[in-house]
Write a protein that holds these residues in place. Structure first.
Motif, PDB file in Angstrom:
ATOM      1  N   GLY A  19       0.777  -1.225   0.000  1.00 24.56           N
ATOM      2  CA  GLY A  19       0.000   0.000   0.000  1.00 24.56           C
ATOM      3  C   GLY A  19       0.814   1.284   0.000  1.00 24.56           C
ATOM      4  O   GLY A  19       0.266   2.361   0.167  1.00 24.56           O
ATOM      5  N   VAL A  20       2.129   1.152  -0.175  1.00 24.27           N
ATOM      6  CA  VAL A  20       2.997   2.319  -0.130  1.00 24.27           C
ATOM      7  C   VAL A  20       3.430   2.699  -1.542  1.00 24.27           C
ATOM      8  O   VAL A  20       3.963   1.874  -2.278  1.00 24.27           O
ATOM      9  N   ARG A  21       3.208   3.929  -1.892  1.00 28.57           N
ATOM     10  CA  ARG A  21       3.626   4.450  -3.194  1.00 28.57           C
ATOM     11  C   ARG A  21       4.904   5.252  -3.006  1.00 28.57           C
ATOM     12  O   ARG A  21       5.049   5.976  -2.024  1.00 28.57           O
ATOM     13  N   THR A  22       5.821   5.115  -3.948  1.00 25.54           N
ATOM     14  CA  THR A  22       7.054   5.889  -3.898  1.00 25.54           C
ATOM     15  C   THR A  22       7.204   6.672  -5.188  1.00 25.54           C
ATOM     16  O   THR A  22       7.043   6.123  -6.275  1.00 25.54           O
ATOM     17  N   LEU A  23       7.512   7.948  -5.050  1.00 27.10           N
ATOM     18  CA  LEU A  23       7.799   8.809  -6.190  1.00 27.10           C
ATOM     19  C   LEU A  23       9.277   9.156  -6.128  1.00 27.10           C
ATOM     20  O   LEU A  23       9.733   9.788  -5.179  1.00 27.10           O
ATOM     21  N   LEU A  24      10.019   8.725  -7.132  1.00 32.07           N
ATOM     22  CA  LEU A  24      11.446   9.010  -7.234  1.00 32.07           C
ATOM     23  C   LEU A  24      11.616  10.252  -8.090  1.00 32.07           C
ATOM     24  O   LEU A  24      11.199  10.288  -9.247  1.00 32.07           O
ATOM     25  N   VAL A  25      12.225  11.289  -7.523  1.00 35.39           N
ATOM     26  CA  VAL A  25      12.409  12.568  -8.206  1.00 35.39           C
ATOM     27  C   VAL A  25      13.864  12.666  -8.650  1.00 35.39           C
ATOM     28  O   VAL A  25      14.770  12.568  -7.826  1.00 35.39           O
ATOM     29  N   ARG A  26      14.067  12.860  -9.955  1.00 29.67           N
ATOM     30  CA  ARG A  26      15.409  12.956 -10.521  1.00 29.67           C
ATOM     31  C   ARG A  26      15.618  14.333 -11.159  1.00 29.67           C
ATOM     32  O   ARG A  26      15.520  14.482 -12.369  1.00 29.67           O
ATOM     33  N   PRO A  27      15.945  15.311 -10.337  1.00 31.78           N
ATOM     34  CA  PRO A  27      16.187  16.633 -10.917  1.00 31.78           C
ATOM     35  C   PRO A  27      17.612  16.750 -11.455  1.00 31.78           C
ATOM     36  O   PRO A  27      18.521  16.033 -11.026  1.00 31.78           O
ATOM     37  N   GLY A  28      17.757  17.671 -12.371  1.00 33.09           N
ATOM     38  CA  GLY A  28      19.090  18.092 -12.755  1.00 33.09           C
ATOM     39  C   GLY A  28      19.492  19.197 -11.787  1.00 33.09           C
ATOM     40  O   GLY A  28      19.135  19.174 -10.615  1.00 33.09           O
ATOM     41  N   PHE A  29      20.166  20.191 -12.267  1.00 33.60           N
ATOM     42  CA  PHE A  29      20.613  21.315 -11.452  1.00 33.60           C
ATOM     43  C   PHE A  29      19.409  22.141 -11.020  1.00 33.60           C
ATOM     44  O   PHE A  29      18.577  22.511 -11.847  1.00 33.60           O
ATOM     45  N   PRO A  76      23.518  25.674 -15.337  1.00 37.37           N
ATOM     46  CA  PRO A  76      23.699  25.129 -16.690  1.00 37.37           C
ATOM     47  C   PRO A  76      22.378  25.130 -17.453  1.00 37.37           C
ATOM     48  O   PRO A  76      21.318  25.405 -16.868  1.00 37.37           O
ATOM     49  N   PRO A  77      22.439  24.811 -18.739  1.00 41.56           N
ATOM     50  CA  PRO A  77      21.183  24.650 -19.478  1.00 41.56           C
ATOM     51  C   PRO A  77      20.308  23.593 -18.800  1.00 41.56           C
ATOM     52  O   PRO A  77      20.821  22.675 -18.171  1.00 41.56           O
ATOM     53  N   LEU A  78      19.024  23.730 -18.924  1.00 36.43           N
ATOM     54  CA  LEU A  78      18.028  22.834 -18.336  1.00 36.43           C
ATOM     55  C   LEU A  78      18.001  22.881 -16.811  1.00 36.43           C
ATOM     56  O   LEU A  78      17.521  21.953 -16.169  1.00 36.43           O
ATOM     57  N   SER A  79      18.511  23.959 -16.231  1.00 35.39           N
ATOM     58  CA  SER A  79      18.422  24.069 -14.772  1.00 35.39           C
ATOM     59  C   SER A  79      16.979  24.398 -14.391  1.00 35.39           C
ATOM     60  O   SER A  79      16.177  24.809 -15.223  1.00 35.39           O
ATOM     61  N   SER A  80      16.670  24.191 -13.132  1.00 29.27           N
ATOM     62  CA  SER A  80      15.316  24.402 -12.646  1.00 29.27           C
ATOM     63  C   SER A  80      15.358  25.288 -11.410  1.00 29.27           C
ATOM     64  O   SER A  80      16.427  25.592 -10.885  1.00 29.27           O
ATOM     65  N   THR A  81      14.198  25.666 -10.941  1.00 28.75           N
ATOM     66  CA  THR A  81      14.066  26.436  -9.704  1.00 28.75           C
ATOM     67  C   THR A  81      13.307  25.573  -8.693  1.00 28.75           C
ATOM     68  O   THR A  81      12.623  24.614  -9.082  1.00 28.75           O
ATOM     69  N   PRO A  82      13.399  25.902  -7.418  1.00 28.99           N
ATOM     70  CA  PRO A  82      12.628  25.133  -6.432  1.00 28.99           C
ATOM     71  C   PRO A  82      11.124  25.134  -6.718  1.00 28.99           C
ATOM     72  O   PRO A  82      10.466  24.097  -6.597  1.00 28.99           O
ATOM     73  N   SER A  83      10.570  26.274  -7.129  1.00 24.31           N
ATOM     74  CA  SER A  83       9.116  26.310  -7.375  1.00 24.31           C
ATOM     75  C   SER A  83       8.731  25.480  -8.598  1.00 24.31           C
ATOM     76  O   SER A  83       7.718  24.776  -8.584  1.00 24.31           O
ATOM     77  N   ALA A  84       9.541  25.535  -9.657  1.00 27.08           N
ATOM     78  CA  ALA A  84       9.257  24.714 -10.839  1.00 27.08           C
ATOM     79  C   ALA A  84       9.399  23.229 -10.504  1.00 27.08           C
ATOM     80  O   ALA A  84       8.606  22.399 -10.959  1.00 27.08           O
ATOM     81  N   THR A  85      10.386  22.904  -9.679  1.00 27.47           N
ATOM     82  CA  THR A  85      10.583  21.515  -9.254  1.00 27.47           C
ATOM     83  C   THR A  85       9.378  21.035  -8.446  1.00 27.47           C
ATOM     84  O   THR A  85       8.837  19.957  -8.695  1.00 27.47           O
ATOM     85  N   GLY A  86       8.942  21.858  -7.500  1.00 27.55           N
ATOM     86  CA  GLY A  86       7.773  21.506  -6.689  1.00 27.55           C
ATOM     87  C   GLY A  86       6.521  21.322  -7.529  1.00 27.55           C
ATOM     88  O   GLY A  86       5.726  20.406  -7.296  1.00 27.55           O
ATOM     89  N   HIS A  87       6.359  22.182  -8.520  1.00 27.83           N
ATOM     90  CA  HIS A  87       5.201  22.075  -9.415  1.00 27.83           C
ATOM     91  C   HIS A  87       5.225  20.748 -10.170  1.00 27.83           C
ATOM     92  O   HIS A  87       4.195  20.070 -10.270  1.00 27.83           O
ATOM     93  N   GLN A  88       6.383  20.355 -10.679  1.00 25.58           N
ATOM     94  CA  GLN A  88       6.479  19.092 -11.414  1.00 25.58           C
ATOM     95  C   GLN A  88       6.279  17.890 -10.498  1.00 25.58           C
ATOM     96  O   GLN A  88       5.690  16.888 -10.907  1.00 25.58           O
ATOM     97  N   VAL A  89       6.743  17.976  -9.256  1.00 25.43           N
ATOM     98  CA  VAL A  89       6.514  16.897  -8.294  1.00 25.43           C
ATOM     99  C   VAL A  89       5.016  16.766  -8.018  1.00 25.43           C
ATOM    100  O   VAL A  89       4.474  15.656  -8.003  1.00 25.43           O
ATOM    101  N   ALA A  90       4.342  17.889  -7.834  1.00 31.35           N
ATOM    102  CA  ALA A  90       2.886  17.865  -7.594  1.00 31.35           C
ATOM    103  C   ALA A  90       2.153  17.240  -8.777  1.00 31.35           C
ATOM    104  O   ALA A  90       1.239  16.423  -8.593  1.00 31.35           O
TER     105      ALA A  90
END
Length: 147
Positions: free
Chosen positions: A77-87, A99-113
């Motif tokens: 019953g346990v789901r795991t979400l593995l998050v693989r961010p770049g920079f 570097p190119p394709l870097s992200s921000t904390p808010s954009a990262t959080g949005h994609q995780v959601a």
């Protein structure tokens, strides 16, 4: 990535501590019969570089732990979400040029959601990073810069 920058501190900070926390959290969630665990890995887990070797090794360990335990955890019953961010541009990386394709904390959080809502098991941030790492995995190291 560990202070001071020694293999021992980097591996303790990014592998040993998180691995023990993941295993403990999985047991707790399994005992209650449900839950979702979000685990931060890194694109460096799949394409390590010598400049950040200790960090890459630690993230490979975390990535492997999560991928290996996901099936047994799902059956409990346990789901795991593995998050693989770049920079990700944060206070920790403020001294580095993004570097190119870097992200921000808010954009990262949005994609995780979004990944949580879509029931994904793995999310790459940004999405294009998945394809970049796939290509890089097959390129000989000699053609890539050392950093």
């Amino acid at each position: 990535m560990g202070e001071p920058h020694t293999p021992e501190t980097t591996l303790t900070t990014n592998l040993v501590g998180p691995a023990l926390l993941i295993l403990s959290s999985q047991r707790m969630l399994a005992s209650q019969g449900s839950g979702t665990l979000i685990v931060l890995s890194s694109a460096a887990a799949l394409r390590p570089r010598e400049a950040i070797l200790d960090y890459s090794i630690a993230k490979q360990g975390i990535d492997t732990l999560v991928r290996t335990t996901t099936a047994s955890m799902t059956s409990q019953g346990v789901r795991t979400l593995l998050v693989r961010p770049g920079f990700v541009s944060t206070a920790m990386t403020a001294h580095l040029k993004p570097p190119p394709l870097s992200s921000t904390p808010s954009a990262t959080g949005h994609q995780v959601a979004q990944a949580l809502q879509s029931r994904k098991n793995v999310v790459w941030i940004p999405t294009k990073m998945r394809w970049v790492i796939l290509v890089l995995k097959f390129l000989p190291r000699a053609v890539l810069p050392p950093h």
